[in-house]
Design a protein around this motif. Structure first.
Motif, PDB file in Angstrom:
ATOM      1  N   SER A 120      11.003   1.553  -5.439  1.00 57.62           N
ATOM      2  CA  SER A 120      12.295   2.206  -5.528  1.00 57.62           C
ATOM      3  C   SER A 120      12.844   2.561  -4.256  1.00 57.62           C
ATOM      4  CB  SER A 120      11.790   3.643  -5.997  1.00 57.62           C
ATOM      5  OG  SER A 120      11.317   3.762  -7.401  1.00 57.62           O
ATOM      6  N   LEU A 121      12.463   1.577  -3.239  1.00 61.97           N
ATOM      7  CA  LEU A 121      13.044   1.877  -1.916  1.00 61.97           C
ATOM      8  C   LEU A 121      14.497   1.315  -1.874  1.00 61.97           C
ATOM      9  CD1 LEU A 121      12.148   2.407   1.113  1.00 61.97           C
ATOM     10  CD2 LEU A 121      11.998   0.034   1.288  1.00 61.97           C
ATOM     11  N   THR A 122      15.401   2.077  -1.281  1.00 59.07           N
ATOM     12  CA  THR A 122      16.752   1.626  -1.322  1.00 59.07           C
ATOM     13  C   THR A 122      17.284   1.609   0.241  1.00 59.07           C
ATOM     14  OG1 THR A 122      17.621   3.846  -1.227  1.00 59.07           O
ATOM     15  CG2 THR A 122      17.380   2.631  -3.562  1.00 59.07           C
ATOM     16  N   THR A 123      16.540   2.064   1.214  1.00 59.81           N
ATOM     17  CA  THR A 123      17.025   2.239   2.683  1.00 59.81           C
ATOM     18  C   THR A 123      15.785   1.902   3.527  1.00 59.81           C
ATOM     19  OG1 THR A 123      18.620   3.937   2.349  1.00 59.81           O
ATOM     20  CG2 THR A 123      17.799   3.401   4.626  1.00 59.81           C
TER      21      THR A 123
ATOM     22  N   LEU B 140      17.333  -3.149  -1.803  1.00 58.63           N
ATOM     23  CA  LEU B 140      18.073  -2.039  -0.951  1.00 58.63           C
ATOM     24  C   LEU B 140      19.618  -2.144  -1.003  1.00 58.63           C
ATOM     25  CD1 LEU B 140      15.953  -3.612   2.177  1.00 58.63           C
ATOM     26  CD2 LEU B 140      15.391  -1.713   0.900  1.00 58.63           C
ATOM     27  N   THR B 141      20.059  -0.987  -0.362  1.00 57.27           N
ATOM     28  CA  THR B 141      21.561  -0.686  -0.106  1.00 57.27           C
ATOM     29  C   THR B 141      21.716  -0.755   1.214  1.00 57.27           C
ATOM     30  OG1 THR B 141      21.251   1.477  -0.355  1.00 57.27           O
ATOM     31  CG2 THR B 141      21.909   0.489  -2.360  1.00 57.27           C
ATOM     32  N   ALA B 142      20.778  -0.254   2.234  1.00 57.30           N
ATOM     33  CA  ALA B 142      21.013  -0.292   3.450  1.00 57.30           C
ATOM     34  C   ALA B 142      19.605  -0.927   4.257  1.00 57.30           C
ATOM     35  CB  ALA B 142      21.006   1.056   4.050  1.00 57.30           C
ATOM     36  N   PHE B 143      19.789  -1.773   5.350  1.00 57.18           N
ATOM     37  CA  PHE B 143      18.816  -2.321   5.929  1.00 57.18           C
ATOM     38  C   PHE B 143      19.060  -2.503   7.148  1.00 57.18           C
ATOM     39  CE2 PHE B 143      16.571  -6.354   7.546  1.00 57.18           C
ATOM     40  CZ  PHE B 143      15.317  -6.049   7.482  1.00 57.18           C
ATOM     41  N   THR B 144      18.061  -2.197   8.105  1.00 53.13           N
ATOM     42  CA  THR B 144      18.310  -1.953   9.745  1.00 53.13           C
ATOM     43  C   THR B 144      16.962  -2.485  10.415  1.00 53.13           C
ATOM     44  OG1 THR B 144      19.769  -0.277   9.847  1.00 53.13           O
ATOM     45  CG2 THR B 144      18.385  -0.852  11.841  1.00 53.13           C
ATOM     46  N   SER B 145      17.295  -3.499  11.331  1.00 54.63           N
ATOM     47  CA  SER B 145      15.647  -4.071  11.846  1.00 54.63           C
ATOM     48  C   SER B 145      16.122  -4.671  13.249  1.00 54.63           C
ATOM     49  CB  SER B 145      15.223  -5.164  10.937  1.00 54.63           C
ATOM     50  OG  SER B 145      13.820  -5.393  11.671  1.00 54.63           O
ATOM     51  N   SER B 146      15.164  -4.680  13.923  1.00 58.22           N
ATOM     52  CA  SER B 146      15.207  -5.313  15.174  1.00 58.22           C
ATOM     53  C   SER B 146      14.552  -6.736  15.300  1.00 58.22           C
ATOM     54  CB  SER B 146      14.472  -4.633  16.071  1.00 58.22           C
ATOM     55  OG  SER B 146      13.213  -4.279  16.110  1.00 58.22           O
ATOM     56  N   MET B 147      13.982  -7.293  14.003  1.00 58.92           N
ATOM     57  CA  MET B 147      13.300  -8.486  14.082  1.00 58.92           C
ATOM     58  C   MET B 147      14.469  -9.461  14.275  1.00 58.92           C
ATOM     59  SD  MET B 147      12.718  -8.909   9.909  1.00 58.92           S
ATOM     60  CE  MET B 147      11.459  -7.522   9.828  1.00 58.92           C
ATOM     61  N   ARG B 148      13.925 -10.806  14.553  1.00 56.62           N
ATOM     62  CA  ARG B 148      14.893 -11.892  14.997  1.00 56.62           C
ATOM     63  C   ARG B 148      15.408 -12.361  13.821  1.00 56.62           C
ATOM     64  NH1 ARG B 148      10.403 -16.980  16.224  1.00 56.62           N
ATOM     65  NH2 ARG B 148      10.795 -17.756  14.314  1.00 56.62           N
TER      66      ARG B 148
ATOM     67  N   ALA C 243      19.127 -12.860   1.368  1.00 57.77           N
ATOM     68  CA  ALA C 243      19.610 -13.530   0.027  1.00 57.77           C
ATOM     69  C   ALA C 243      18.949 -13.055  -1.058  1.00 57.77           C
ATOM     70  CB  ALA C 243      19.288 -15.215   0.153  1.00 57.77           C
ATOM     71  N   MET C 244      17.930 -12.413  -1.240  1.00 60.80           N
ATOM     72  CA  MET C 244      17.230 -11.699  -2.303  1.00 60.80           C
ATOM     73  C   MET C 244      17.504 -10.108  -2.240  1.00 60.80           C
ATOM     74  SD  MET C 244      13.475 -13.209  -1.894  1.00 60.80           S
ATOM     75  CE  MET C 244      12.765 -12.396  -3.111  1.00 60.80           C
ATOM     76  N   GLN C 245      18.634  -9.809  -1.628  1.00 60.53           N
ATOM     77  CA  GLN C 245      19.007  -8.172  -1.710  1.00 60.53           C
ATOM     78  C   GLN C 245      20.458  -8.130  -2.131  1.00 60.53           C
ATOM     79  OE1 GLN C 245      16.990  -5.738  -1.458  1.00 60.53           O
ATOM     80  NE2 GLN C 245      15.265  -7.304  -1.445  1.00 60.53           N
ATOM     81  N   PRO C 246      20.888  -8.407  -3.008  1.00 57.01           N
ATOM     82  CA  PRO C 246      22.480  -8.477  -3.448  1.00 57.01           C
ATOM     83  C   PRO C 246      23.033  -7.051  -3.356  1.00 57.01           C
ATOM     84  CG  PRO C 246      21.249  -8.634  -5.333  1.00 57.01           C
ATOM     85  CD  PRO C 246      20.161  -8.858  -4.359  1.00 57.01           C
ATOM     86  N   ASN C 247      22.288  -6.025  -3.114  1.00 61.94           N
ATOM     87  CA  ASN C 247      22.795  -4.853  -3.142  1.00 61.94           C
ATOM     88  C   ASN C 247      23.159  -4.160  -1.840  1.00 61.94           C
ATOM     89  OD1 ASN C 247      23.231  -4.731  -6.245  1.00 61.94           O
ATOM     90  ND2 ASN C 247      21.014  -4.054  -6.516  1.00 61.94           N
ATOM     91  N   ILE C 248      22.781  -4.953  -0.913  1.00 62.42           N
ATOM     92  CA  ILE C 248      22.941  -4.179   0.456  1.00 62.42           C
ATOM     93  C   ILE C 248      24.415  -4.058   0.830  1.00 62.42           C
ATOM     94  CG2 ILE C 248      22.977  -4.778   2.877  1.00 62.42           C
ATOM     95  CD1 ILE C 248      19.942  -5.742   2.428  1.00 62.42           C
ATOM     96  N   THR C 249      24.770  -2.901   1.121  1.00 64.46           N
ATOM     97  CA  THR C 249      26.180  -2.640   1.479  1.00 64.46           C
ATOM     98  C   THR C 249      26.346  -2.230   3.010  1.00 64.46           C
ATOM     99  OG1 THR C 249      26.084  -0.322   1.166  1.00 64.46           O
ATOM    100  CG2 THR C 249      26.929  -1.699  -0.624  1.00 64.46           C
TER     101      THR C 249
END
Length: 341
Positions: free
Chosen positions: A104-107, A132-140, A150-156
């Motif tokens: 159920s994760l969205t952020t 997800l609707t929101a994604f933040t990361s420091s990964m390269r 490409a598998m997260q079409p709902n990210i805004t």
């Protein structure tokens, strides 16, 4: 125990959940052991939005989530910070198992150390089914991360704040079709362009470095919609008066602009000179300008706000280096300090 039973016999679960939502996480932990009804209701509040800045507690959390479907199904938002520690392959595998359970994760916010960011860690998303609707990361930014996005079409909302190099980061043209807000700190113009190209991004936060200013600003033209909000952290040594025309040429209909200048000290003369550059903006309503320097006096800031407004009549709010919020009141420029005096 008897008290909790009498309460639960009177109050519906929805009311209990509203009450628990106003409690701090540390206050909710003891509630989990009170009764079965309290446990089920409180666990939703405890695990709905979880954030751990301590690597030790973050590790304890993912151990719990990796082995407990009851708790993991409640998680909607999770923020894990491993920036101050090196993580092992076993921890990454454990994190992968935990993420697979967070259906159920969205952020999602994930921070890793500079050393870990230099390796491919995006494989931890293998087998995950959340949207997800929101994604933040420091990964390269590499091909693994591009495949995940490409598998997260709902990210805004997307924030990539790693110490990026060029790792063949190429997004599928159909990826991120709903992206509206993009933030980045240390990225090559090619990475910024790859994210903005062909997507309806209307809010961007970016850094500008010497030698890349124009190429970075050119990426703002790749969005399929007009960018309305722009935040810039400038490491450029040239004065801001040379930067603003470059932005206005590309984004004349910008509505909100926030500029942080790190390498140039401001003066009263520089701030007044900026006003002439603001005339090129046709719809600018909000502007923030922050830079090192000797703080201007209250009256000087007011004169600057008036000069900027004269050059750009659409301005409604101005924030200058003293941090005061200037706004129009009765056709004059005022700030909260005026109201306090």
């Amino acid at each position: 125990m008897d008290g909790s039973r009498s309460i639960t016999s009177v109050l519906p679960v929805e009311t209990l959940e509203l009450v628990f939502n106003h409690l701090e996480r540390r206050e909710l932990i003891p509630v989990l052991g009170t009764s079965s009804v309290f446990h089920d209701t409180a666990s939703r509040a405890v695990y709905r939005n979880v954030s751990e800045t301590s690597s030790v507690r973050a590790l304890q959390l993912i151990k719990t989530l990796a082995s407990n479907d009851t708790y993991s199904r409640h998680v909607r938002s999770i923020d894990l910070d491993f920036a101050n520690n090196l993580i092992t392959a076993n921890i990454l595998r454990l994190l992968n198992r935990a993420l697979q359970r967070l259906k159920s994760l969205t952020t999602l916010i994930l921070d890793f150390s500079q050393t870990d960011n230099a390796a491919d860690v995006a494989w931890i998303f293998q087998g995950c089914s959340f949207s997800l609707t929101a994604f933040t990361s420091s990964m390269r930014c590499d091909r693994s991360l591009a495949r995940f996005l490409a598998m997260q079409p709902n990210i805004t909302e997307l924030c990539l704040r790693g110490f990026n190099q060029e790792y063949n980061f190429v997004l599928d043209p159909k990826a991120l079709p709903k992206l509206e807000h993009f933030r980045t700190v240390l990225s090559y113009p090619s990475i910024i362009g790859e994210v903005l190209k062909g997507r309806p991004v209307e809010s961007v936060s970016m850094s500008l470095y010497p030698g890349d200013v124009c190429s970075s600003l050119d990426t703002l033209l790749l969005s399929t919609t007009a960018i309305k909000r722009l935040t810039v952290m400038s490491f450029e040594s040239d004065p801001p008066v040379t930067l603003l025309p470059l932005i206005a040429d590309r984004l004349p209909h910008l509505e909100a602009f926030h500029l942080v200048v790190l390498m140039t000290h401001y003066t009263q003369e520089i701030l007044l000179e900026i006003g002439s550059s603001l005339a090129q903006f046709k719809a600018l309503k909000y502007i923030t300008f922050m830079a090192p320097g000797i703080p201007a006096s209250f009256n000087n800031e007011k004169s600057i706000a008036e000069a900027w407004s004269k050059a750009c009549p659409t301005l409604q709010t101005i924030i200058l280096p003293k941090g005061l919020v200037w706004f129009q009141r009765d056709e004059n420029w005022a700030c909260l300090k005026d109201s306090e005096e």
